[in-house]
Motif scaffolding. Sequence first.
Motif, PDB file in Angstrom:
ATOM      1  N   THR A 146       0.835  -1.208   0.000  1.00  0.00           N
ATOM      2  CA  THR A 146       0.000   0.000   0.000  1.00  0.00           C
ATOM      3  C   THR A 146       0.863   1.249   0.000  1.00  0.00           C
ATOM      4  N   GLN A 147       1.954   1.241   0.737  1.00  0.00           N
ATOM      5  CA  GLN A 147       2.889   2.367   0.672  1.00  0.00           C
ATOM      6  C   GLN A 147       3.390   2.566  -0.754  1.00  0.00           C
ATOM      7  N   GLY A 148       3.734   1.471  -1.430  1.00  0.00           N
ATOM      8  CA  GLY A 148       4.183   1.573  -2.808  1.00  0.00           C
ATOM      9  C   GLY A 148       3.120   2.142  -3.722  1.00  0.00           C
ATOM     10  N   THR A 149       1.882   1.743  -3.498  1.00  0.00           N
ATOM     11  CA  THR A 149       0.768   2.241  -4.308  1.00  0.00           C
ATOM     12  C   THR A 149       0.587   3.741  -4.143  1.00  0.00           C
ATOM     13  N   VAL A 150       0.513   4.189  -2.894  1.00  0.00           N
ATOM     14  CA  VAL A 150       0.306   5.613  -2.621  1.00  0.00           C
ATOM     15  C   VAL A 150       1.471   6.435  -3.171  1.00  0.00           C
ATOM     16  N   ASP A 151       2.678   5.943  -2.979  1.00  0.00           N
ATOM     17  CA  ASP A 151       3.849   6.684  -3.455  1.00  0.00           C
ATOM     18  C   ASP A 151       3.869   6.769  -4.977  1.00  0.00           C
ATOM     19  N   GLU A 152       3.476   5.696  -5.664  1.00  0.00           N
ATOM     20  CA  GLU A 152       3.420   5.746  -7.126  1.00  0.00           C
ATOM     21  C   GLU A 152       2.346   6.714  -7.600  1.00  0.00           C
ATOM     22  N   TRP A 153       1.194   6.720  -6.942  1.00  0.00           N
ATOM     23  CA  TRP A 153       0.159   7.694  -7.306  1.00  0.00           C
ATOM     24  C   TRP A 153       0.684   9.121  -7.201  1.00  0.00           C
ATOM     25  N   LEU A 154       1.335   9.410  -6.066  1.00  0.00           N
ATOM     26  CA  LEU A 154       1.846  10.759  -5.839  1.00  0.00           C
ATOM     27  C   LEU A 154       2.962  11.103  -6.823  1.00  0.00           C
ATOM     28  N   THR A 155       3.873  10.176  -7.047  1.00  0.00           N
ATOM     29  CA  THR A 155       5.000  10.439  -7.930  1.00  0.00           C
ATOM     30  C   THR A 155       4.537  10.664  -9.366  1.00  0.00           C
ATOM     31  N   GLN A 156       3.586   9.865  -9.822  1.00  0.00           N
ATOM     32  CA  GLN A 156       3.062  10.062 -11.175  1.00  0.00           C
ATOM     33  C   GLN A 156       2.391  11.426 -11.306  1.00  0.00           C
ATOM     34  N   ALA A 157       1.653  11.816 -10.279  1.00  0.00           N
ATOM     35  CA  ALA A 157       1.010  13.134 -10.297  1.00  0.00           C
ATOM     36  C   ALA A 157       2.056  14.242 -10.336  1.00  0.00           C
ATOM     37  N   ALA A 158       3.158  14.050  -9.605  1.00  0.00           N
ATOM     38  CA  ALA A 158       4.225  15.050  -9.569  1.00  0.00           C
ATOM     39  C   ALA A 158       4.912  15.184 -10.927  1.00  0.00           C
ATOM     40  N   TYR A 159       5.210  14.065 -11.580  1.00  0.00           N
ATOM     41  CA  TYR A 159       5.815  14.125 -12.907  1.00  0.00           C
ATOM     42  C   TYR A 159       4.878  14.814 -13.904  1.00  0.00           C
ATOM     43  N   THR A 160       3.613  14.437 -13.859  1.00  0.00           N
ATOM     44  CA  THR A 160       2.631  15.021 -14.777  1.00  0.00           C
ATOM     45  C   THR A 160       2.531  16.527 -14.573  1.00  0.00           C
ATOM     46  N   ARG A 161       2.461  16.928 -13.318  1.00  0.00           N
ATOM     47  CA  ARG A 161       2.318  18.350 -12.997  1.00  0.00           C
ATOM     48  C   ARG A 161       3.577  19.139 -13.368  1.00  0.00           C
ATOM     49  N   THR A 162       4.742  18.555 -13.203  1.00  0.00           N
ATOM     50  CA  THR A 162       5.989  19.221 -13.580  1.00  0.00           C
ATOM     51  C   THR A 162       5.998  19.536 -15.068  1.00  0.00           C
ATOM     52  N   ALA A 163       5.584  18.575 -15.881  1.00  0.00           N
ATOM     53  CA  ALA A 163       5.551  18.790 -17.328  1.00  0.00           C
ATOM     54  C   ALA A 163       4.476  19.795 -17.722  1.00  0.00           C
ATOM     55  N   GLU A 164       3.395  19.852 -16.983  1.00  0.00           N
ATOM     56  CA  GLU A 164       2.349  20.840 -17.258  1.00  0.00           C
ATOM     57  C   GLU A 164       2.846  22.253 -16.974  1.00  0.00           C
ATOM     58  N   LEU A 165       3.579  22.418 -15.885  1.00  0.00           N
ATOM     59  CA  LEU A 165       4.047  23.745 -15.477  1.00  0.00           C
ATOM     60  C   LEU A 165       5.217  24.226 -16.329  1.00  0.00           C
ATOM     61  N   ASP A 166       5.991  23.294 -16.869  1.00  0.00           N
ATOM     62  CA  ASP A 166       7.117  23.641 -17.725  1.00  0.00           C
ATOM     63  C   ASP A 166       7.090  22.701 -18.937  1.00  0.00           C
ATOM     64  N   PRO A 167       6.237  23.005 -19.932  1.00  0.00           N
ATOM     65  CA  PRO A 167       6.028  22.089 -21.069  1.00  0.00           C
ATOM     66  C   PRO A 167       7.162  22.129 -22.094  1.00  0.00           C
ATOM     67  N   HIS A 168       8.375  22.042 -21.599  1.00  0.00           N
ATOM     68  CA  HIS A 168       9.551  21.948 -22.467  1.00  0.00           C
ATOM     69  C   HIS A 168       9.426  20.651 -23.261  1.00  0.00           C
ATOM     70  N   PRO A 169       9.503  20.694 -24.588  1.00  0.00           N
ATOM     71  CA  PRO A 169       9.256  19.489 -25.399  1.00  0.00           C
ATOM     72  C   PRO A 169      10.103  18.283 -24.997  1.00  0.00           C
ATOM     73  N   GLN A 170      11.379  18.501 -24.693  1.00  0.00           N
ATOM     74  CA  GLN A 170      12.229  17.373 -24.350  1.00  0.00           C
ATOM     75  C   GLN A 170      11.878  16.819 -22.970  1.00  0.00           C
ATOM     76  N   LEU A 171      11.540  17.701 -22.054  1.00  0.00           N
ATOM     77  CA  LEU A 171      11.124  17.253 -20.725  1.00  0.00           C
ATOM     78  C   LEU A 171       9.818  16.475 -20.819  1.00  0.00           C
TER      79      LEU A 171
END
Length: 268
Positions: A146-171
């Motif tokens: 369950t810790q792994g599940t929650v952490d993956e949910w959060l990490t995926q959201a963080a990666y997605t949000r990072t690319a949204e805030l800085d939509p650099h094509p290579q990033l």
Amino acid sequence: MPDDLASSVDRSRFPAPDFDVRDYARTAAGSHRDDLGLSIYRERPLSAETLRILRYVQVVERSTMTHLRTVLVTATHKDARITAFLVTWAFEKFWVADALEQILLAHEPEGTEPDRGALRTPAERTIRESVYANIVGVPMIAVHMTQGTVDEWLTQAAYTRTAELDPHPQLVATVDRLLGIKRRQLGFFEAQARFRLQESPRARKITRRRLAKTPWPIGAKAEPRSETDFYFSYLFGDAPDRLRELDSRISALPGQTGLDLLRKAARL
């Protein structure tokens, strides 16, 4: 009925999740260096805020080995499928962290050496966690999945949000690639978490207690609290609905209703 025996009985009602661990190990993603397009960052660098986030996430990804060392001295390591998955998962996370490190280095002057300082967990803390986990026994598998599940949910959201805030094509291209890896990892964690939480009331109760005590994201203890505060405020301060949605997912896990883990971790 002892909890271990109850678990074995419950397995007839809750079939083990179908996940081909051998195929996962065989097709594990290694180095990403050839696909990072690092020269593009020299011409068009990422923002200072994005670099700060990537540095934080890279440290968190690197913390996998510290977390894994704690997990594999518990009852979790007795399940061969889970152990095989976790070893492969750690391999993939190593190369994810390496990819982030290369992006960060591409923004530094030529010849800059990476900081390869080892992450450390105090020995007494590791021993204490090991003793506790081995007293708990089989229900700790539910905790770790369950810790792994929650952490993956959060990490995926963080990666997605990072690319949204800085939509650099290579990033964006790199984030898409890394998210594909993480979705496969989540496929194992989430199915196992639901399966293990269904096994017994004790597993659900212990998991609930341990989730509330876990620093989020896993690995956050390797960084100053100010960096964790920046991670949450920059990524989710203007998008609190993302954290609410993640907390709703956690609430939908068996026995984990109303924890509000990530909004509490964010202190927003």
